[in-house]
Design a protein around this motif. Structure first.
Motif, mmCIF file in Angstrom:
data_model
loop_
_atom_site.group_PDB
_atom_site.id
_atom_site.type_symbol
_atom_site.label_atom_id
_atom_site.label_comp_id
_atom_site.label_asym_id
_atom_site.label_seq_id
_atom_site.Cartn_x
_atom_site.Cartn_y
_atom_site.Cartn_z
ATOM 1 N N ARG A 92 -12.488 27.075 -11.717
ATOM 2 C CA ARG A 92 -11.018 27.323 -11.891
ATOM 3 C C ARG A 92 -10.433 26.186 -11.201
ATOM 4 N NH1 ARG A 92 -7.424 31.146 -12.971
ATOM 5 N NH2 ARG A 92 -5.467 30.996 -11.537
ATOM 6 N N MET A 103 -6.367 24.314 -10.937
ATOM 7 C CA MET A 103 -4.831 24.605 -11.056
ATOM 8 C C MET A 103 -4.456 23.120 -11.787
ATOM 9 S SD MET A 103 -4.076 27.262 -10.155
ATOM 10 C CE MET A 103 -2.256 27.066 -10.326
ATOM 11 N N GLY A 137 -3.146 27.828 -13.914
ATOM 12 C CA GLY A 137 -4.799 27.836 -13.777
ATOM 13 C C GLY A 137 -5.582 27.826 -15.085
#
Length: 116
Positions: A63, A65, A70
């Motif tokens: 993951r 940003m 996200g």
């Protein structure tokens, strides 16, 4: 049947030696993209949310940003397009799957570094 599957996995699947990493680690994954006739290398840098599966079906989720959005990406460990994996930071988390990380923002979303 299970023995036959294990035999095929061990014999015919090429294993790449990637470093050991787990949930909470910040890694950079370099993978190859084909665009028509050309190929290029692209990277994806983020925090490992989970590793799941075993053997040929093992995957990991990263993951990152992108602005305020996200972005998560799932990579199979045995993907032929994977070139290399670099570990940027080792994180200290208490769980194997840190899905709670999705809701955290700002300073709360900081993962402690693992002491060496």
């Amino acid at each position: 049947m299970a023995d036959l599957l294990k035999f095929v996995q061990d014999e015919f699947v090429t294993r790449k030696d990637f470093p050991e990493f787990g949930a909470g680690d910040t890694i950079t994954v370099f993978y190859e993209i084909k665009e028509g006739e050309k190929t290029r290398t692209q990277f994806f840098k983020g925090v490992v949310i989970q590793r799941r599966g075993s053997g040929i079906t093992e995957t990991f989720t990263i993951r990152k940003m992108s602005g305020s959005v996200g972005v998560e990406r799932i990579f199979p460990v045995n993907l032929p397009a994977l070139q290399k994996i670099e570990i940027n930071k080792k994180g200290h988390v208490r769980r194997a799957r840190i899905f709670y990380f999705r809701e955290l923002t700002g300073k709360k979303a900081k993962i402690r570094d693992k002491r060496r």
